[in-house]
Design an enzyme around this catalytic site. Structure first.
Site: not given
Length: 259
Positions: A69, A164, A168
């Site tokens: 994890d 996201y 990124k």
């Protein structure tokens, strides 16, 4: 040159690679390629059984699976220490674990924002730092390849995906910053920025034929990428063939960002 005429700098013989998010998709494709290049590979994934199964699927004694994890810093440190203990070294990190929660900004719960940040940005940093510490201790240098996205270089998404896109974009600049910081220790840090890639990661999107057609329409090459095509870029950046490349984000995007 090898017997097959492939320049030896494109090989990874004797090197050890760890790949997060390695049980499927781009991570698994990168694992297969690096094994073919001669590396020993540890596929890491939050789903431990999936990582073990993926290692069996690769079908090489040079591959094994490990549960990890990336949001648990102690677990990350222990996992990379385990790689060095069992494999004798760590030369390559493919920092590929990722998460997406595709919701409009006004409908995205803060907990969901933080869950994406924890994996895509903080997890990537923790993995890079933990791997680099071991590379520096060994004194051999190394290569880190982060998985960014075309959405980290462009705000022009076809659907809301703010957490996201933001994380990124952070990966792109983290790649530059770490490349400069660790250059003196001979650790190269680069990234790939894939377009939409035909993996389970975009599974729900593939249920929308109109959206899939829009993706093809905005991509000059007219199609999605295959996981193997992204893996080829990762393999190059991880290999000695890219010895003079650091701080770069290589788009694997079918021309999307050229427009």
């Amino acid at each position: 040159m090898t017997d097959a005429g492939i320049p030896t700098p494109f090989r990874a013989d004797g090197l050890v690679a760890a790949i997060t998010g390695g049980a499927r998709g781009i991570g698994l494709a990168a694992g297969r390629l690096l094994v073919a290049m001669g590396a020993r590979v540890v596929l890491m994934d939050q789903d431990e059984q999936a990582a073990i199964d993926a290692a069996r699927e690769v079908g090489s004694g040079a591959t094994r699976g490990l549960g990890l994890d990336v949001t648990d810093e102690a677990a990350v440190r222990a996992a990379f220490a385990d790689v060095v203990e069992r494999e004798g070294r760590l030369d390559i990190l493919v920092n590929n674990a990722g998460r997406a929660i595709r919701r409009p900004s006004l409908e995205l719960d803060l907990a969901d924002w933080e869950a994406v940040v924890a994996v895509n940005m903080t997890g990537a940093f923790v993995c890079a730092r933990s791997a680099a510490a071991l590379m520096i201790e060994a004194g051999r240098g190394g290569a880190i390849v982060n998985t960014a996205s075309v959405m980290g270089l462009s705000g022009g998404g076809l659907y809301p995906n703010i957490s996201y896109q933001t994380t990124k974009g952070a990966i792109v600049n983290m790649t530059r910053a770490l490349a400069v910081e660790w250059a003196a220790q001979r650790i190269r840090v680069n990234a790939v920025a894939p377009t939409w890639t035909r993996t389970g990661f975009i599974g729900e999107l593939e249920q929308n034929p109109a959206l899939m057609q829009r993706i093809r329409d905005v991509t000059p090459l007219g199609r999605l990428a295959e996981a193997e095509e992204v893996a080829y870029a990762i393999g190059f950046l991880a290999s000695p063939a890219a010895a003079m490349i650091t701080g770069t984000t290589l788009a694997v995007d079918g021309g999307f960002l050229a427009q």
